[in-house]
Design a protein around this motif. Structure first.
Motif, PDB file in Angstrom:
ATOM      1  N   ILE A 307       0.839  -1.207   0.000  1.00 22.45           N
ATOM      2  CA  ILE A 307       0.000   0.000   0.000  1.00 22.45           C
ATOM      3  C   ILE A 307       0.870   1.251   0.000  1.00 22.45           C
ATOM      4  N   VAL A 308       1.948   1.225   0.754  1.00 25.21           N
ATOM      5  CA  VAL A 308       2.823   2.407   0.819  1.00 25.21           C
ATOM      6  C   VAL A 308       3.409   2.719  -0.550  1.00 25.21           C
ATOM      7  N   ALA A 326       6.693  23.016  -3.318  1.00 27.98           N
ATOM      8  CA  ALA A 326       5.958  21.746  -3.194  1.00 27.98           C
ATOM      9  C   ALA A 326       6.623  20.850  -2.162  1.00 27.98           C
ATOM     10  N   ALA A 327       5.816  20.046  -1.527  1.00 27.80           N
ATOM     11  CA  ALA A 327       6.339  19.055  -0.574  1.00 27.80           C
ATOM     12  C   ALA A 327       5.364  17.899  -0.503  1.00 27.80           C
ATOM     13  N   GLY A 328       5.866  16.752  -0.148  1.00 30.16           N
ATOM     14  CA  GLY A 328       4.955  15.612  -0.067  1.00 30.16           C
ATOM     15  C   GLY A 328       5.648  14.341   0.348  1.00 30.16           C
ATOM     16  N   PHE A 329       4.975  13.264   0.084  1.00 36.81           N
ATOM     17  CA  PHE A 329       5.507  11.940   0.381  1.00 36.81           C
ATOM     18  C   PHE A 329       5.336  11.068  -0.854  1.00 36.81           C
ATOM     19  N   PHE A 359      12.032  -4.117  -0.582  1.00 35.32           N
ATOM     20  CA  PHE A 359      10.988  -3.749   0.383  1.00 35.32           C
ATOM     21  C   PHE A 359      11.305  -2.372   0.931  1.00 35.32           C
ATOM     22  N   ILE A 360      10.326  -1.736   1.551  1.00 35.38           N
ATOM     23  CA  ILE A 360      10.508  -0.379   2.072  1.00 35.38           C
ATOM     24  C   ILE A 360      11.657  -0.356   3.091  1.00 35.38           C
TER      25      ILE A 360
ATOM     26  N   ASN B  24      10.923   6.839   5.803  1.00 40.04           N
ATOM     27  CA  ASN B  24       9.683   6.560   5.092  1.00 40.04           C
ATOM     28  C   ASN B  24       8.554   6.468   6.111  1.00 40.04           C
ATOM     29  N   ILE B  25       7.526   7.304   5.921  1.00 38.36           N
ATOM     30  CA  ILE B  25       6.447   7.337   6.913  1.00 38.36           C
ATOM     31  C   ILE B  25       5.626   6.053   6.906  1.00 38.36           C
TER      32      ILE B  25
END
Lengths: 376, 237
Positions: A307-308, A326-329, A359-360, B24-25
């Motif tokens: 999902i991430v 701008a900023a974000g994830f 993987f993350i 990473n959140i």
């Protein structure tokens, strides 16, 4: 026992180790093959608001919503480099190559070799360029883009516990044509037809094969020779609900990419059909605006990502119509950037984090993009 | 309108500051597999942590072979074996003779019996993988790595065990009295491990020949039994 190593059976044993397949994120997945750097700075959430040629790839249904008939005609060039690769890119630009310098003594050669090996396993090489030329009006758009972004990195322990050097690249060229139409005052649909030239080399080089590693590091473009590029035609379709108020706008976007899967020649893997959904909220007055957006891509999980990895969120602040912050994830990693829209020239800087591992948190790159656009 | 601008600024700056945080959140939302956690630990240098994570799973789920190569690598790392250092030494090496000499130059200094046993445990974990799943014809995900590690670790185990009994005196000669302490069981373990490595390396003729050559040389050395032959072989090297 007198230790005199040398019959290189261990070396040969290493060389006999063939490439191992792993499910990594570098090749095309739920992301678009081209994203405008300012959109990336805003977390890559571009379904409800995209910049310039990014509209053609993000959501063609965005085109009819705007004040002008001619929205953009021009080109943009981007230089991409990971933080760790800046020195390497500088050495490439100056034509020097640290690994090829001559040394007189065996000790110096040995020290150089050790340094070279350490470098492979500690410093990723990630850099590239992207170019776009496009014409976009309120109903019609056409564009040509190219992007080549290689990544080379050694891992001390791969998924099966042994060292490995992985060289891969996102290499795309594309010509796109988009058409969009408002069906009501607040609802539009659009479609993008695309021709894509695709090369996604992804090889695992044996960690003992120093000459191969050196060759790829000296000339990453040679990575493309590791695969036979494929060509294919695809179709995207998007829809946008845009509820406009005096100071607040609401947006809902739905998009399907690669309808029926985009298939490629030369046995290249197809781009899978994916569905995306996006929400946007814009606060504005006549000259300033703040756009908050959230995209969830590949809703049905065609690429089987977490999902991430499918989530993009961010904010774009436009001040006086020519300064953008701008900023974000971006897939959970932070992103930010700034852009200046002058009369004919646009310049900007973007930073974002990108996962290159399986993987993350496995193998992150901190990537910077400097871009320059010229157009009206 | 100034209030609205203020509101814009606060929201954007908050997002900007929050996004500058670095991590990473979503990482905490992700459920990592034990293999992924172990890989993270190993790349962070926590090799024992990786063993502690994977070993209970290897016992409780013996049919899951895919995690065994990673577990074996963790055991070797705990024993101080670093493949990248081995590579560096290999590339810097000159000419040499036996497998013991070649591998011996890669071994960490100051290891003890416990480290040798740890390597043996790593080898044993790899041997749990059925033979038909090892190698290029075996499992596409881990087969090649499993075979590569097995051949290498068996040679490493033999060499470590031999080197436990080798002391060099101040004249640069081998201390034969220390070598005499080697037991027949140790000798059996050394030779059987080398033979196994040779058999497993059949697909790689250079490797198989190199190990076979050492075994033949030991066999051809004078001595009443394998123990004496090995002592004489090592002593004359």
């Amino acid at each position: 026992m007198v230790v005199k190593p040398g019959k290189i059976w261990f070396f040969l044993l290493c060389l006999s180790l063939a490439a191992l397949s792993n499910n990594m994120y570098a090749a095309k997945s739920n992301q678009s093959i081209y994203e405008d750097p300012y959109d990336i700075a805003a977390g890559g959430a571009s379904l409800t608001r995209a910049s310039q040629e990014g509209v053609l790839f993000a959501n063609p249904a965005l085109m009819p919503f705007g004040n002008k008939f001619f929205r953009w005609f021009g080109s943009q060039f981007s230089i991409i480099a990971a933080k760790d690769s800046v020195d390497f890119v500088r050495s490439l630009a100056s034509g020097s190559n640290t690994s090829s310098s001559e040394s007189s003594s065996e000790e110096e050669k040995s020290a150089e070799r050790d340094e070279f090996i350490d470098d492979i396993f500690t410093t990723p090489i990630h850099f590239g360029t992207a170019t776009a030329i496009s014409f976009i009006s309120s109903h019609f758009g056409v564009g040509v883009v190219s992007r080549f972004e290689p990544d080379i990195k050694g891992t001390r322990f791969n998924d099966t516990g042994i060292p490995a050097v992985r060289a891969q690249a996102d290499g795309y060229g594309a010509g796109v044509v988009s058409y969009a139409q408002k069906l009501t005052r607040w609802f539009s649909v659009g479609a993008t037809g695309k021709y894509i030239y695709k090369a996604e080399p992804d090889i695992q080089i044996d960690f003992a094969d120093q000459s191969k590693i050196d060759e790829i590091r000296s000339d990453p473009q040679a990575l493309v020779n590791e695969v036979t590029p494929g060509q294919g035609f695809g179709l995207d379709a998007g829809a946008l609900i845009f509820l406009q108020g005096r100071t607040v706008d609401y947006r809902l976007a739905l998009k399907a990419d690669d309808l029926g899967n985009t298939k490629f020649t030369k046995s290249q893997d197809p781009f899978r059909q994916t569905f995306h959904a996006g929400l946007g909220l814009t606060f504005h007055n006549s000259i300033d605006s703040l756009h908050l957006s959230l995209d969830f891509r590949d809703v049905t999980g065609a690429y089987e990502e977490s999902i991430v990895m499918r989530s993009y969120a961010g904010a774009k602040l436009i001040l006086r119509n020519y300064i953008g912050i701008a900023a974000g994830f971006y897939q959970g990693y932070p992103s930010y950037g700034i852009r200046l829209d002058l009369v004919l020239v646009k310049v900007g800087l973007t930073y974002y984090g990108r996962e290159m591992g399986s993987f993350i948190g496995d193998d992150r790159r901190d990537i910077y993009i400097a871009y320059f656009g010229f157009g009206i | 309108m100034s209030k609205l601008n203020y509101f814009f600024g606060v929201i954007t700056l908050s997002t900007l500051c929050f996004s500058c945080g670095g991590a990473n959140i979503g990482e905490s939302l992700e459920t990592k597999t034990p293999e992924q956690q172990a890989k993270e630990k190993m790349n962070a240098g926590d090799y024992q942590g990786a063993v502690d994570l994977l070993e209970p799973l290897a016992e409780s789920e013996p049919e899951v072979y895919s995690r065994l190569p990673l577990l074996a690598a963790a055991y070797l790392a705990v024993a101080g074996i670093d493949l990248i250092s081995m590579l560096k030494n290999q590339l810097s090496a000159g000419s040499g003779s036996s497998v013991f000499a070649q591998v011996g130059s890669f071994l960490p200094s100051g290891y003890n019996r416990s480290d040798v046993d740890t390597v043996k445990t790593g080898v044993d974990r790899l041997k749990r993988i059925p033979e038909n799943l090892r190698g290029s014809e075996g499992d596409p995900e881990y087969g090649e790595s499993a075979l590569f590690q097995l051949i290498l670790y068996e040679a490493v185990y033999s060499s470590m065990l031999v080197n436990l009994f080798i002391d060099i005196d101040i004249n640069g000669d081998i201390d034969l009295s220390k070598l005499e302490e080697i037991t027949i069981e140790d000798v059996r373990n050394i030779l059987s491990s080398l033979e196994s490595a040779q058999n497993n390396a059949e697909g790689s003729s250079a490797t198989s020949e190199a190990i076979g050559e050492t075994l033949n040389e030991i066999e051809a050395t004078e001595g009443a039994d394998d123990r004496e032959k090995l002592i004489n072989y090592v002593g004359s090297s």
